[in-house]
Design an enzyme around this catalytic site. Structure first.
Site, PDB file in Angstrom:
ATOM      1  CG  ASP A   8      10.910   7.243  -0.318  1.00 18.67           C
ATOM      2  OD1 ASP A   8       9.951   7.594  -1.053  1.00 18.67           O
ATOM      3  OD2 ASP A   8      11.839   8.015  -0.021  1.00 18.67           O
ATOM      4  CG  LEU A  12      17.053   4.478  -6.655  1.00 19.12           C
ATOM      5  CD1 LEU A  12      17.785   4.780  -5.358  1.00 19.12           C
ATOM      6  CD2 LEU A  12      17.791   3.397  -7.428  1.00 19.12           C
ATOM      7  CG  HIS A  13      13.135   9.529  -4.717  1.00 15.05           C
ATOM      8  ND1 HIS A  13      13.546  10.628  -3.990  1.00 15.05           N
ATOM      9  CD2 HIS A  13      12.583   8.661  -3.825  1.00 15.05           C
ATOM     10  CE1 HIS A  13      13.232  10.448  -2.722  1.00 15.05           C
ATOM     11  NE2 HIS A  13      12.653   9.260  -2.584  1.00 15.05           N
ATOM     12  N   GLY A  14      15.936  10.815  -6.636  1.00 15.42           N
ATOM     13  CA  GLY A  14      17.101  11.666  -6.414  1.00 15.42           C
ATOM     14  C   GLY A  14      17.535  11.793  -4.975  1.00 15.42           C
ATOM     15  CB  ALA A  17      19.872   8.334  -6.178  1.00 12.40           C
TER      16      ALA A  17
END
Length: 156
Positions: A8, A12-14, A17
């Site tokens: 991706d 690490l994103h919303g 997460a």
């Protein structure tokens, strides 16, 4: 042990997460990317997005492989996130135990074409994904857990 490996570009994103962490249920997250190691602001942002109660390691691809090869990680359930399919191939070739790769968000770039929801690949990416399929077997395109995964073998 590697429980899940996701490609991706946003790392690490919303969405990762929340939805992917709930789906995968890891004890630890490893972000493996060479460029992120040079960007202190980006590393700080990744640490802020990390869900509570889950360990986070941010490493270069080579150092990430060393961490995954450390016998102490065998007891962990590690969710590995890399930015590119090339990073994924480097990790696969330096470690054992990666049995599945999920390819999520890859942005559109010159010469790329859409092969899955929000997944654009160019010829170099396609050749790399073919190598991943040969070495790992299970490689799928899937943006979010609610989407039906599409086998890279069938698409390519």
């Amino acid at each position: 042990m590697v429980k899940y490996l996701r490609v991706d570009e946003r790392l690490l994103h919303g969405q990762v997460a929340v939805t992917w962490i709930n789906q995968v249920s890891p004890t630890s997250i490893l972000i493996a990317n060479d460029e992120i190691m040079e960007n202190e602001v980006a590393k700080m942002a990744l640490k802020m997005v990390k869900p509570a109660g889950i360990n986070l390691a941010i490493r270069s691809v080579d150092d990430g492989a060393k961490l995954l090869n450390d016998p102490r990680t065998e007891k962990l359930q590690v969710f590995v996130i890399v930015r590119t399919v090339q990073d994924a191939l480097r990790l696969v070739r330096q470690t054992t135990g990666i049995q599945h790769i999920n390819i999520g968000g890859i942005k559109k770039k010159e010469g790329s074409r859409l092969v899955g929801a929000a997944v654009y690949v160019n010829d170099d990416d396609i050749e790399t994904i073919k190598k991943l399929v040969e070495e790992v077997g299970s490689v799928e395109f899937q943006m979010v857990p609610a989407d039906t995964p599409k086998s890279a073998k069938n698409i390519l």
